[in-house]
Design an enzyme around this catalytic site. Structure first.
Site, PDB file in Angstrom:
ATOM      1  N   ASP A  89       0.549   2.266  16.861  1.00  0.00           N
ATOM      2  CA  ASP A  89      -0.370   2.182  15.737  1.00  0.00           C
ATOM      3  C   ASP A  89       0.469   1.748  14.534  1.00  0.00           C
ATOM      4  O   ASP A  89       1.699   1.762  14.587  1.00  0.00           O
ATOM      5  CB  ASP A  89      -1.018   3.547  15.480  1.00  0.00           C
ATOM      6  CG  ASP A  89      -2.204   3.452  14.544  1.00  0.00           C
ATOM      7  OD1 ASP A  89      -2.760   4.511  14.205  1.00  0.00           O
ATOM      8  OD2 ASP A  89      -2.576   2.333  14.137  1.00  0.00           O
ATOM      9  N   ASP A  91      -0.697   2.005  10.591  1.00  0.00           N
ATOM     10  CA  ASP A  91      -0.828   2.801   9.372  1.00  0.00           C
ATOM     11  C   ASP A  91      -0.324   4.219   9.592  1.00  0.00           C
ATOM     12  O   ASP A  91      -0.702   4.893  10.563  1.00  0.00           O
ATOM     13  CB  ASP A  91      -2.288   2.854   8.920  1.00  0.00           C
ATOM     14  CG  ASP A  91      -2.783   1.499   8.443  1.00  0.00           C
ATOM     15  OD1 ASP A  91      -1.939   0.665   8.075  1.00  0.00           O
ATOM     16  OD2 ASP A  91      -4.011   1.278   8.440  1.00  0.00           O
TER      17      ASP A  91
END
Length: 256
Positions: A89, A91
């Site tokens: 991922d 963020d």
């Protein structure tokens, strides 16, 4: 969008099949940092025609707030060592910040959007609804996004560049799978040396005038559960590549 203390993680394997082989990797120790969410899916894919193994794993928090275990466990090392591909991922994982919150703050709607982000992370609102609502609060134009990228370069999490380099040294393929936007993730991928085609993320759409017109709802990451779908797509592509290679290898052996 689970909370995560990166120093305290527990891996729960979901799928694994076929044989394993020794492929150790030393993972750089990341600084103790609490992230809000992470997608950690090492996917074992084609390396040699006689072996195919696929692994998916999820990361869950362990006693959030404690940082007395900054070294990866033996289980974690084995998962990393036996994976041919890893999906991160972006963020609050690869990067320190939530991209949409930073862009909204730059455009003058930081607080309102941050509140929506918190609601989305709690799972009380479907991701696609929260994404549309947050963007509608500030409707970023193309020029604003470009200015934001120029003035607010991405802040990478400490040690992530070393980790990605270690993975690439071991011939492991690195993917970025995110609910953020390609326009903001492309520079991150470039810094880390990750091919742009290895990004699975959302796409901001603009009119010919440069005004905001929405986001691409065809991207799997634009809706709830989309990251898992994106990882499955990656696995299918890698499996297809494996079978194509296997077919080529068998023909070559037969001709020899």
């Amino acid at each position: 969008m689970e909370g995560l203390t990166i120093a305290q993680i527990k891996l729960k394997p979901i799928h694994s099949f076929s044989r394993q082989h020794n492929n150790t990797i030393n993972i750089p120790s990341l600084g103790p940092k609490v992230t809000r969410k992470v997608l950690f899916n090492p996917a074992r894919v084609m390396r040699i025609p006689k072996s195919f193994n696929s692994v998916s794993a999820s990361v869950q928090p362990l006693e959030a707030g404690r940082f007395d275990n900054t070294l990866p466990s033996k289980e974690v090392l084995e998962v990393w060592g036996n994976a041919d591909a890893v999906c991160f991922d972006v963020d609050s994982t690869v990067c320190l910040d939530e991209g949409i919150d930073e862009l909204a703050e730059f455009c003058g709607a930081g607080q309102a959007v941050a509140e929506w982000t918190a609601r989305a992370m709690n799972g009380s609102v479907p991701f696609e609804q929260a994404l549309a609502a947050r963007l509608s609060l500030f409707n970023p134009s193309l020029s604003q996004v470009q200015e934001f990228l120029e003035k607010r370069p991405p802040r990478l999490s400490p040690g992530i560049d070393l980790l990605v380099n270690k993975l690439k040294e071991k011939n492991k393929i690195v993917y970025l799978v995110s609910g953020g936007f390609r326009q903001m993730i492309n520079p991150i991928a470039s810094i880390l040396g990750i091919p742009l085609e290895n990004i699975y993320a959302n796409q901001l759409l603009f009119k010919s005038s440069g005004d905001f017109s929405g986001f691409d709802t065809n991207e799997p990451t634009s809706r709830s559960g989309g990251k898992a779908i994106a990882v499955q797509q990656i696995r299918k592509v890698r499996l297809l590549h494996y079978h194509l290679y296997l077919s080529w290898f068998c023909k070559k052996q037969k001709n020899n």
